[in-house]
Design an enzyme around this catalytic site. Structure first.
Site, PDB file in Angstrom:
ATOM      1  CB  THR A  64      -0.964   0.004   1.213  1.00  0.00           C
ATOM      2  OG1 THR A  64      -1.716   1.210   1.203  1.00  0.00           O
ATOM      3  CG2 THR A  64      -0.219  -0.071   2.527  1.00  0.00           C
ATOM      4  NE  ARG A  65       1.445   3.678  -4.915  1.00  0.00           N
ATOM      5  CZ  ARG A  65       1.185   4.273  -6.070  1.00  0.00           C
ATOM      6  NH1 ARG A  65       1.786   5.389  -6.393  1.00  0.00           N
ATOM      7  NH2 ARG A  65       0.302   3.738  -6.907  1.00  0.00           N
ATOM      8  CG  HIS A  69      -9.642   4.756   4.069  1.00  0.00           C
ATOM      9  ND1 HIS A  69      -9.666   5.478   5.240  1.00  0.00           N
ATOM     10  CD2 HIS A  69      -8.931   5.501   3.186  1.00  0.00           C
ATOM     11  CE1 HIS A  69      -9.017   6.613   5.072  1.00  0.00           C
ATOM     12  NE2 HIS A  69      -8.552   6.654   3.836  1.00  0.00           N
ATOM     13  NE  ARG A 101     -11.557  -2.815 -10.392  1.00  0.00           N
ATOM     14  CZ  ARG A 101     -12.615  -2.451 -11.095  1.00  0.00           C
ATOM     15  NH1 ARG A 101     -13.443  -3.353 -11.545  1.00  0.00           N
ATOM     16  NH2 ARG A 101     -12.855  -1.188 -11.339  1.00  0.00           N
TER      17      ARG A 101
END
Ligand code: ZN
Length: 354
Positions: free
Chosen positions: A164-165, A169, A258
């Protein structure tokens, strides 16, 4: 003879670190023309191992084969050296076409390689030190070997890694948990780098992960690390690199969403998943887990994806990134179904301090 020295660009510094800490295994140095050739055309090193993006060192430095060049980070820290085994020229258009799938200069990855120039030096590196990072990142910093040992000590056999960057959430929390249902452990592995204007500060990002882990994940099932690499924005090929890196950190499975590692409209939504169809997964040594876009659905009364939710758009909660930033900036928590309050509060506080 005067000592030869070279200050690396930010990208080359990150590549040096990943080669040096074992994250880019089997690479032991910056790649030469034989590797470049086969990486571009076949996604393999000259030795035949899977490798999707050339890791090369562009420089105009006046040097010769056999020279040893001292290397410093973009911030001037002495890192080690390279022994020059080859000086060569790359065909940058071909690299753009084969690796990035476009020669368009507006593509961020392509723009970066065009800007570097095409004269390359290649050879093995020797590592004295690794680049420095924000304290918030350093407190979670472990090498691939250290993470592997940690996973072994925990008795985990199936480990799923999540790249992740951004703050996580609920939609992403959901997909990490869906993956964890069939694995022993979850490895949250955010990409780190120098914090630039407009980025969420390092400390804030790490607190967002930590507060989530403290409150919503079982402590004995999740590990937070950091990945000190820079994005190449190579879309599908970058997804393969991300997977190889997580294999090197000890993961057995890797979440591919995606638009993974996408850039603008250059790649199809599922390209980063489809590329794994051409790859022998056993040989690669890590299995991709493909996920659909996830969201909260009012009709399902839970998190879901296109794969599991039969309802139409009206039932689904969608907030654009811009809308979320706007809410947080106004001190407003996004809906509970979108973001955990603890995460929202950290981000709201960070906006206040700005
Ligand atoms: Zn639904």
């Amino acid at each position: 003879m005067a000592e030869l020295s070279l200050t690396l660009s930010e990208r080359h510094t990150a590549d040096f670190e990943m080669i040096g800490n074992g994250g880019f295994a089997p690479l032991t140095g910056f790649q030469g023309s034989a590797d470049w050739e086969r990486v571009c055309s076949e996604m393999r090193t000259a030795d035949g191992e899977y490798w999707p993006i050339p890791i090369t060192l562009a420089t105009d430095l006046d040097c010769a084969v056999g020279d040893v060049v001292e290397l410093s980070s973009d911030e001037g820290k002495k890192l080690g050296r390279i022994t020059v085994e080859e000086i060569w020229e790359r065909d940058v258009k071909r690299e753009a076409e084969q690796v990035y799938g476009t020669t368009d200069e507006a593509h961020p990855g392509v723009a970066a390689i065009y800007e570097e120039g095409n004269r390359m030096i290649a050879g093995p590196i020797e590592v004295d030190a690794l680049p420095d990072h924000d304290e918030a990142f350093m407190r979670r910093y472990k090498t691939p070997a250290e993470h592997k040992a940690d996973f072994e000590a925990r008795g985990w056999k199936k480990i799923v890694a999540f790249q992740t960057r951004n703050p996580i959430h609920r939609a992403h929390e959901y997909l990490t948990k869906a993956a964890l249902e069939t694995c022993d452990g979850l490895f949250i592995h955010p990409l780190i780098g120098k914090t630039k204007a407009g980025d969420i500060p390092a400390e804030v990002r790490m607190r967002c992960y930590e507060v989530l882990m403290e409150n919503y994940y079982p402590e004995d099932r999740v590990v937070l690390g950091v990945k000190p690499a820079k994005m190449h924005y190579a879309g599908p090929r970058e997804a393969v690199l991300h997977a190889i890196v997580r294999r090197n950190y000890g993961a057995t499975h890797f979440i591919v969403g995606r638009d993974h590692a996408g850039a603008g409209d250059y790649y199809g939504t599922y390209d980063a998943q489809k590329i794994f169809d051409e790859i022998d997964i056993e040989e690669l040594g890590i299995e991709p887990l493909m996920f659909e876009h996830t969201f909260w659905c009012n009709e399902c009364e839970g998190l879901a994806s296109n794969k599991t939710c039969p309802h139409d758009q009206e039932a689904r909660l969608f907030l654009s990134g811009t809308k979320v930033r706007e809410m947080l900036g106004n001190g407003e928590r996004p809906p509970h179904e979108f973001s955990r309050d603890e995460v929202a509060d950290i981000l709201i506080d960070a906006y206040k301090e700005d």
